[in-house]
Design a protein around this motif. Structure first.
Motif, PDB file in Angstrom:
ATOM      1  N   SER A  34       8.558  -0.741   0.929  1.00 40.08           N
ATOM      2  CA  SER A  34       8.095   0.219  -0.085  1.00 40.08           C
ATOM      3  C   SER A  34       7.536  -0.526  -1.300  1.00 40.08           C
ATOM      4  N   THR A  35       8.127  -1.662  -1.614  1.00 41.18           N
ATOM      5  CA  THR A  35       7.606  -2.496  -2.707  1.00 41.18           C
ATOM      6  C   THR A  35       6.252  -3.078  -2.319  1.00 41.18           C
ATOM      7  N   LEU A  36       6.138  -3.521  -1.088  1.00 41.70           N
ATOM      8  CA  LEU A  36       4.864  -4.040  -0.596  1.00 41.70           C
ATOM      9  C   LEU A  36       3.788  -2.953  -0.616  1.00 41.70           C
ATOM     10  N   ALA A  37       4.156  -1.735  -0.272  1.00 36.21           N
ATOM     11  CA  ALA A  37       3.212  -0.611  -0.326  1.00 36.21           C
ATOM     12  C   ALA A  37       2.749  -0.386  -1.759  1.00 36.21           C
ATOM     13  N   ASN A  38       3.658  -0.509  -2.707  1.00 39.50           N
ATOM     14  CA  ASN A  38       3.307  -0.337  -4.111  1.00 39.50           C
ATOM     15  C   ASN A  38       2.320  -1.406  -4.568  1.00 39.50           C
ATOM     16  N   ILE A  39       2.571  -2.641  -4.194  1.00 39.99           N
ATOM     17  CA  ILE A  39       1.673  -3.748  -4.549  1.00 39.99           C
ATOM     18  C   ILE A  39       0.305  -3.531  -3.908  1.00 39.99           C
ATOM     19  N   ALA A  40       0.305  -3.150  -2.637  1.00 41.52           N
ATOM     20  CA  ALA A  40      -0.960  -2.906  -1.933  1.00 41.52           C
ATOM     21  C   ALA A  40      -1.734  -1.751  -2.568  1.00 41.52           C
ATOM     22  N   LEU A  41      -1.020  -0.729  -3.016  1.00 40.48           N
ATOM     23  CA  LEU A  41      -1.661   0.412  -3.676  1.00 40.48           C
ATOM     24  C   LEU A  41      -2.326  -0.040  -4.974  1.00 40.48           C
ATOM     25  N   GLU A  42      -1.642  -0.866  -5.738  1.00 38.11           N
ATOM     26  CA  GLU A  42      -2.221  -1.377  -6.986  1.00 38.11           C
ATOM     27  C   GLU A  42      -3.471  -2.210  -6.732  1.00 38.11           C
ATOM     28  N   ARG A  43      -3.469  -2.955  -5.639  1.00 42.71           N
ATOM     29  CA  ARG A  43      -4.612  -3.819  -5.284  1.00 42.71           C
ATOM     30  C   ARG A  43      -5.675  -3.070  -4.483  1.00 42.71           C
ATOM     31  N   GLN A  44      -5.390  -1.838  -4.173  1.00 42.27           N
ATOM     32  CA  GLN A  44      -6.265  -1.008  -3.340  1.00 42.27           C
ATOM     33  C   GLN A  44      -6.521  -1.654  -1.972  1.00 42.27           C
ATOM     34  N   ASP A  45      -5.480  -2.252  -1.450  1.00 38.24           N
ATOM     35  CA  ASP A  45      -5.501  -2.830  -0.104  1.00 38.24           C
ATOM     36  C   ASP A  45      -4.982  -1.738   0.840  1.00 38.24           C
ATOM     37  N   TRP A  46      -5.888  -0.860   1.242  1.00 36.60           N
ATOM     38  CA  TRP A  46      -5.496   0.341   1.989  1.00 36.60           C
ATOM     39  C   TRP A  46      -4.866   0.049   3.338  1.00 36.60           C
ATOM     40  N   PRO A  47      -5.383  -0.925   4.112  1.00 34.42           N
ATOM     41  CA  PRO A  47      -4.715  -1.194   5.400  1.00 34.42           C
ATOM     42  C   PRO A  47      -3.256  -1.653   5.222  1.00 34.42           C
ATOM     43  N   LEU A  48      -3.002  -2.517   4.247  1.00 32.76           N
ATOM     44  CA  LEU A  48      -1.638  -2.980   3.993  1.00 32.76           C
ATOM     45  C   LEU A  48      -0.772  -1.844   3.449  1.00 32.76           C
ATOM     46  N   PHE A  49      -1.326  -1.038   2.576  1.00 29.00           N
ATOM     47  CA  PHE A  49      -0.606   0.116   2.021  1.00 29.00           C
ATOM     48  C   PHE A  49      -0.155   1.048   3.136  1.00 29.00           C
ATOM     49  N   GLU A  50      -1.085   1.404   4.013  1.00 30.26           N
ATOM     50  CA  GLU A  50      -0.761   2.332   5.093  1.00 30.26           C
ATOM     51  C   GLU A  50       0.206   1.719   6.097  1.00 30.26           C
ATOM     52  N   ALA A  51       0.010   0.431   6.420  1.00 27.91           N
ATOM     53  CA  ALA A  51       0.911  -0.234   7.370  1.00 27.91           C
ATOM     54  C   ALA A  51       2.328  -0.325   6.799  1.00 27.91           C
ATOM     55  N   SER A  52       2.435  -0.583   5.508  1.00 31.45           N
ATOM     56  CA  SER A  52       3.748  -0.680   4.869  1.00 31.45           C
ATOM     57  C   SER A  52       4.465   0.668   4.886  1.00 31.45           C
ATOM     58  N   LEU A  53       3.738   1.719   4.560  1.00 29.56           N
ATOM     59  CA  LEU A  53       4.354   3.055   4.591  1.00 29.56           C
ATOM     60  C   LEU A  53       4.686   3.484   6.009  1.00 29.56           C
ATOM     61  N   ASP A  54       3.825   3.142   6.965  1.00 29.06           N
ATOM     62  CA  ASP A  54       4.127   3.464   8.365  1.00 29.06           C
ATOM     63  C   ASP A  54       5.416   2.777   8.803  1.00 29.06           C
ATOM     64  N   ARG A  55       5.605   1.536   8.376  1.00 35.31           N
ATOM     65  CA  ARG A  55       6.828   0.807   8.727  1.00 35.31           C
ATOM     66  C   ARG A  55       8.040   1.463   8.061  1.00 35.31           C
ATOM     67  N   CYS A  56       7.870   1.904   6.822  1.00 33.19           N
ATOM     68  CA  CYS A  56       8.954   2.629   6.140  1.00 33.19           C
ATOM     69  C   CYS A  56       9.348   3.875   6.923  1.00 33.19           C
ATOM     70  N   VAL A  57       8.368   4.619   7.363  1.00 34.74           N
ATOM     71  CA  VAL A  57       8.634   5.839   8.140  1.00 34.74           C
ATOM     72  C   VAL A  57       9.341   5.485   9.440  1.00 34.74           C
ATOM     73  N   ASP A  58       8.908   4.408  10.095  1.00 39.23           N
ATOM     74  CA  ASP A  58       9.565   3.977  11.333  1.00 39.23           C
ATOM     75  C   ASP A  58      11.043   3.658  11.095  1.00 39.23           C
ATOM     76  N   ILE A  59      11.326   2.975   9.996  1.00 41.81           N
ATOM     77  CA  ILE A  59      12.708   2.609   9.685  1.00 41.81           C
ATOM     78  C   ILE A  59      13.538   3.854   9.398  1.00 41.81           C
ATOM     79  N   VAL A  60      12.997   4.754   8.592  1.00 41.57           N
ATOM     80  CA  VAL A  60      13.733   5.981   8.262  1.00 41.57           C
ATOM     81  C   VAL A  60      13.961   6.813   9.525  1.00 41.57           C
ATOM     82  N   ASN A  61      12.962   6.902  10.377  1.00 46.06           N
ATOM     83  CA  ASN A  61      13.132   7.646  11.635  1.00 46.06           C
ATOM     84  C   ASN A  61      14.212   7.011  12.504  1.00 46.06           C
TER      85      ASN A  61
END
Length: 129
Positions: A34-61
């Protein structure tokens, strides 16, 4: 480079962990991603942002799927995991930093609560050889 030895070591380490240690590992990874997603969002690194959130969802699931439903608290945890999944989907779709900043401390608080519980239950003690 041959990584088979490292992969075997990593697998053996995971297999020798207690359930509490595995839970802490998952929550640490959830907070890290989630921290990595935040950093990626600030940098507008959309592939990393989405991959980080997808991994978060996988973990929560995974956390939700492995709940022992015979305990009443599992129902509450399941609802919390549903909420986290829903919010992460909204954050991903809207690239919403404000909501991500609101969600990240909740994830860290859950990790810290489980860590405290693990220590209080005696699971946080060092293993005896």
């Amino acid at each position: 480079m041959d990584t088979r030895g490292y992969q075997q070591y990593k697998q053996q380490s995971i297999n020798s962990m207690t359930p509490g240690e595995l839970l802490m590992l998952l929550y640490d990874e959830l907070v890290k991603r989630s921290t990595l997603a935040n950093i990626a969002l600030e940098r507008q690194d959309w592939p990393l942002f989405e991959a980080s959130l997808d991994r978060c969802v996988d973990i929560v699931n995974y956390l939700d799927e492995t709940l022992d439903r015979q305990y009443p608290i599992s129902h509450d945890l399941g609802r919390m995991y549903d909420y986290f999944t829903y919010e992460m989907g909204r954050i991903k779709a809207g690239r919403n930093k404000k909501e991500l900043d609101r969600l990240r401390p909740m994830l860290a608080d859950m990790r810290d609560a489980f860590r405290t519980s693990e220590k209080n239950s005696g699971g946080g003690q060092e293993k005896q050889a």
